[in-house]
Design a protein around this motif. Structure first.
Motif, PDB file in Angstrom:
ATOM      1  N   ASN A  17     -15.382-146.124 -21.763  1.00  0.00           N
ATOM      2  CA  ASN A  17     -14.404-145.981 -20.675  1.00  0.00           C
ATOM      3  C   ASN A  17     -13.505-144.761 -20.874  1.00  0.00           C
ATOM      4  N   LEU A  18     -13.214-144.406 -22.122  1.00  0.00           N
ATOM      5  CA  LEU A  18     -12.462-143.175 -22.387  1.00  0.00           C
ATOM      6  C   LEU A  18     -13.246-141.959 -21.901  1.00  0.00           C
ATOM      7  N   TYR A  19     -14.538-141.956 -22.170  1.00  0.00           N
ATOM      8  CA  TYR A  19     -15.376-140.838 -21.764  1.00  0.00           C
ATOM      9  C   TYR A  19     -15.554-140.799 -20.250  1.00  0.00           C
ATOM     10  N   LYS A  20     -15.696-141.964 -19.641  1.00  0.00           N
ATOM     11  CA  LYS A  20     -15.880-142.043 -18.183  1.00  0.00           C
ATOM     12  C   LYS A  20     -14.681-141.466 -17.433  1.00  0.00           C
ATOM     13  N   LYS A  21     -13.499-141.613 -18.004  1.00  0.00           N
ATOM     14  CA  LYS A  21     -12.279-141.096 -17.358  1.00  0.00           C
ATOM     15  C   LYS A  21     -12.346-139.588 -17.147  1.00  0.00           C
ATOM     16  N   GLU A  26     -22.443-134.622 -14.779  1.00  0.00           N
ATOM     17  CA  GLU A  26     -23.764-134.508 -15.411  1.00  0.00           C
ATOM     18  C   GLU A  26     -24.173-135.775 -16.154  1.00  0.00           C
ATOM     19  N   ILE A  27     -23.241-136.715 -16.318  1.00  0.00           N
ATOM     20  CA  ILE A  27     -23.520-137.914 -17.110  1.00  0.00           C
ATOM     21  C   ILE A  27     -23.584-139.138 -16.199  1.00  0.00           C
ATOM     22  N   ASP A  28     -24.708-139.853 -16.303  1.00  0.00           N
ATOM     23  CA  ASP A  28     -24.850-141.155 -15.652  1.00  0.00           C
ATOM     24  C   ASP A  28     -24.683-142.213 -16.730  1.00  0.00           C
ATOM     25  N   TRP A  29     -23.736-143.103 -16.534  1.00  0.00           N
ATOM     26  CA  TRP A  29     -23.452-144.156 -17.499  1.00  0.00           C
ATOM     27  C   TRP A  29     -24.248-145.397 -17.107  1.00  0.00           C
ATOM     28  N   ILE A  30     -25.123-145.863 -17.991  1.00  0.00           N
ATOM     29  CA  ILE A  30     -26.018-146.974 -17.697  1.00  0.00           C
ATOM     30  C   ILE A  30     -25.721-148.136 -18.654  1.00  0.00           C
ATOM     31  N   ASP A  31     -25.300-149.274 -18.075  1.00  0.00           N
ATOM     32  CA  ASP A  31     -25.078-150.488 -18.858  1.00  0.00           C
ATOM     33  C   ASP A  31     -26.438-151.100 -19.182  1.00  0.00           C
TER      34      ASP A  31
END
Length: 115
Positions: A17-21, A26-31
Motif C-alpha cells: 500500500n505504501l508503494y501503491k500510493k 507502469e505497475i499493475d498490482w495483482i493480489d
C-alpha cells in the motif's frame, strides 16, 4: 510490469500500500489470494506465489529479493533502496534475510491455500 503480492497478509498489504500510493502507471498490482489467473500468468503454484513476492516483466518472472529491486527501481521515492540493496554484498544479506522473513510469513499465511 505486474507485481503479485498477498493482500491477505497484513504485513505484505501494508508495504504494498505504501508503494501503491506513488501511483506508478507502469505497475499493475495483482493480489494472489485465491487468484488462479495469477497462477497461470506466472506459471507458479499458489504455494510458490504465497511464499515470495513476484514480478512479471515481459515474459520474465522474478521472485523474492530480486523482485523488490525491480519494484524499487520503478518508484522514484524508493529508488534509493534499489541503489543500496543492489550492491553485491548488501544484496546477499538482503536476500538471505528476506528468505527468512518470507518463510515465517508463509507459515503464518499458508492456511489461506486451497489445498
Amino acid at each position: 510490469m505486474k507485481v503479485y503480492f498477498n493482500n491477505s497478509c497484513k504485513i505484505c498489504r501494508s508495504e504494498i500500500n505504501l508503494y501503491k500510493k506513488e501511483k506508478i502507471e507502469e505497475i499493475d498490482w495483482i493480489d494472489i489470494t485465491n487468484n488462479s489467473n495469477a497462477e497461470k500468468e506466472t506459471s507458479k503454484k499458489d504455494k510458490e506465489l504465497l511464499r515470495r513476492l513476484h514480478v512479471k516483466d515481459g515474459d520474465r518472472v522474478i521472485e523474492g529479493a530480486e523482485a523488490f529491486l525491480f519494484v524499487w527501481k520503478k518508484i522514484p521515492k524508493y529508488k534509493f533502496l534499489y541503489s543500496f540493496f543492489k550492491l553485491p554484498i548488501i544484496f546477499q544479506i538482503f536476500k538471505f534475510t528476506y528468505e527468512i522473513v518470507a518463510y515465517f510469513l508463509y507459515l503464518k499465511n499458508k492456511k489461506q491455500l486451497k489445498n
